[in-house]
Motif scaffolding. Structure first.
Motif, PDB file in Angstrom:
ATOM      1  N   ILE A 190       0.844  -1.203   0.000  1.00 20.06           N
ATOM      2  CA  ILE A 190       0.000   0.000   0.000  1.00 20.06           C
ATOM      3  C   ILE A 190       0.877   1.249   0.000  1.00 20.06           C
ATOM      4  O   ILE A 190       0.607   2.213  -0.722  1.00 20.06           O
ATOM      5  N   PHE A 191       1.930   1.223   0.805  1.00 21.97           N
ATOM      6  CA  PHE A 191       2.869   2.351   0.815  1.00 21.97           C
ATOM      7  C   PHE A 191       3.447   2.586  -0.583  1.00 21.97           C
ATOM      8  O   PHE A 191       3.513   3.721  -1.066  1.00 21.97           O
ATOM      9  N   ALA A 192       3.875   1.492  -1.233  1.00 23.24           N
ATOM     10  CA  ALA A 192       4.502   1.614  -2.553  1.00 23.24           C
ATOM     11  C   ALA A 192       3.526   2.198  -3.574  1.00 23.24           C
ATOM     12  O   ALA A 192       3.900   3.022  -4.411  1.00 23.24           O
ATOM     13  N   LYS A 193       2.272   1.801  -3.497  1.00 16.56           N
ATOM     14  CA  LYS A 193       1.285   2.247  -4.483  1.00 16.56           C
ATOM     15  C   LYS A 193       0.806   3.678  -4.223  1.00 16.56           C
ATOM     16  O   LYS A 193       0.498   4.414  -5.166  1.00 16.56           O
ATOM     17  N   ASP A 201       1.246   9.175   7.019  1.00 15.08           N
ATOM     18  CA  ASP A 201       1.068   9.712   5.668  1.00 15.08           C
ATOM     19  C   ASP A 201      -0.121   9.054   4.978  1.00 15.08           C
ATOM     20  O   ASP A 201      -0.873   9.708   4.252  1.00 15.08           O
ATOM     21  N   LEU A 202      -0.278   7.756   5.201  1.00 15.42           N
ATOM     22  CA  LEU A 202      -1.382   7.029   4.581  1.00 15.42           C
ATOM     23  C   LEU A 202      -2.727   7.559   5.060  1.00 15.42           C
ATOM     24  O   LEU A 202      -3.661   7.737   4.263  1.00 15.42           O
ATOM     25  N   ASP A 207      -7.689  10.706   4.309  1.00 10.44           N
ATOM     26  CA  ASP A 207      -8.483  11.836   4.781  1.00 10.44           C
ATOM     27  C   ASP A 207      -8.692  12.869   3.677  1.00 10.44           C
ATOM     28  O   ASP A 207      -9.767  13.444   3.540  1.00 10.44           O
ATOM     29  N   ASP A 208      -7.663  13.093   2.853  1.00  4.78           N
ATOM     30  CA  ASP A 208      -7.790  14.060   1.760  1.00  4.78           C
ATOM     31  C   ASP A 208      -8.837  13.600   0.755  1.00  4.78           C
ATOM     32  O   ASP A 208      -9.570  14.422   0.175  1.00  4.78           O
ATOM     33  N   LEU A 209      -8.911  12.288   0.526  1.00  4.01           N
ATOM     34  CA  LEU A 209      -9.908  11.762  -0.413  1.00  4.01           C
ATOM     35  C   LEU A 209     -11.280  11.682   0.224  1.00  4.01           C
ATOM     36  O   LEU A 209     -12.304  11.765  -0.463  1.00  4.01           O
ATOM     37  N   ARG A 210     -11.297  11.520   1.552  1.00  6.73           N
ATOM     38  CA  ARG A 210     -12.588  11.431   2.249  1.00  6.73           C
ATOM     39  C   ARG A 210     -13.274  12.779   2.325  1.00  6.73           C
ATOM     40  O   ARG A 210     -14.489  12.881   2.206  1.00  6.73           O
ATOM     41  N   SER A 211     -12.479  13.862   2.501  1.00  2.00           N
ATOM     42  CA  SER A 211     -13.055  15.189   2.758  1.00  2.00           C
ATOM     43  C   SER A 211     -14.077  15.633   1.721  1.00  2.00           C
ATOM     44  O   SER A 211     -15.170  16.093   2.075  1.00  2.00           O
TER      45      SER A 211
END
Length: 216
Positions: A190-193, A201-202, A207-211
Motif C-alpha cells: 500500500i505504501f509503494a502504491k 502519511d497514509l 483523509d484528503d480523499l474522504r473530505s
C-alpha cells in the motif's frame, strides 16, 4: 542542543528546552514530547499536554508517558527505550518507529506516534522525541476511492480498512486471521502504491480523499 539548555519549571511535564523553542513547539497542532529512556517526560508541548489532560491518546502518570491501555503503553515504552539505546550507537542505521496509540472502537479516532532519538542529552542521559498525530476515524465511503485510485488489491483494501480504523499491524492481522508478516507485506505494498512511507502519511491520503465525500 545540550543539557545546559534545559530549564525545569514543573517536576512533571512543564519543562522547557528553552523559551523560544518551547513557544515554537506550542504552535504545533500535533503533540510533541521529549522523554528519557524510561518514559520520564522532559518536555511536552501544549498539544501533548492537552492530550494528557484528556487522557487520550497519551497519559502522564508520575511524570512518565502512558498510552490508552497496558498493551499500547508497553509498546510505547519499549519503542522509547530502544530509541534511547539507538541514540548511543551512532554507527547504526537511524532508528525510526511508528505505532498506533489508540483503539478507535473506544474513541472513534486514530492516534499514531512516531518515536526517534533526539540529538540531545539530559545529565548524560539520551533523550527521545515522541510525535503524536491524531485523525478522525476514516469513513468507509472513502476506502473504495482509495482502492480504485491506487489500484489496491482486495487483500490490500481489506488491510487498509483496518488501518483506517486505527489498528496496528498486529491488530489488523488478528482481525483478518492473517499472519503479522502477511499484513506487513500488504502495508508495504500500500505504501509503494500510494507513495506513503508511514501510516501517518497514509491516513492523510485517505483523509484528503474522504473530505470531498463529506459534502455528498
Amino acid at each position: 542542543m545540550h543539557a545546559s539548555a534545559l530549564t525545569v519549571f514543573d517536576p512533571l511535564i512543564d519543562v522547557s528546552l528553552d523559551s523560544l523553542l518551547g513557544s515554537a513547539l506550542d504552535q504545533f497542532n500535533a503533540g510533541f514530547a521529549a522523554s528519557l529512556a524510561n518514559g520520564e517526560v522532559v518536555h511536552a508541548n501544549a498539544a501533548a499536554r492537552s492530550m494528557a489532560d484528556a487522557g487520550w491518546p497519551i497519559r502522564i502518570e508520575n511524570g512518565r508517558l502512558r498510552a490508552e491501555d497496558a498493551e499500547r503503553t508497553a509498546l510505547l515504552l519499549r519503542a522509547i527505550f530502544e530509541a534511547a539505546q539507538a541514540a548511543s550507537r551512532a554507527n547504526e542505521k537511524p532508528f525510526d518507529r511508528e505505532l498506533s496509540l489508540s483503539s478507535p472502537l473506544n474513541r472513534g479516532a486514530i492516534a499514531i506516534a512516531m518515536i526517534r532519538p533526539l540529538d540531545a542529552q539530559l545529565d548524560g542521559r539520551p533523550m527521545v522525541a515522541i510525535h503524536i498525530a491524531t485523525y478522525p476515524a476514516q469513513s468507509n465511503s472513502a476506502l473504495p476511492v482509495v482502492t480504485q485510485c491506487y489500484g489496491l488489491t482486495k487483500a490490500e483494501a481489506r488491510a487498509l480498512e483496518h488501518f483506517a480504523k486505527g489498528c496496528s499491524v498486529t491488530e489488523a492481522a488478528a482481525a483478518l486471521s492473517l499472519s503479522v508478516n502477511t499484513v506487513k507485506t500488504h502495508l508495504q505494498n500500500i505504501f509503494a502504491k500510494t507513495g506513503a512511507s508511514r501510516q501517518k502519511d497514509l491516513m492523510k491520503i485517505v483523509d484528503d480523499l474522504r473530505s470531498p465525500l463529506a459534502h455528498f
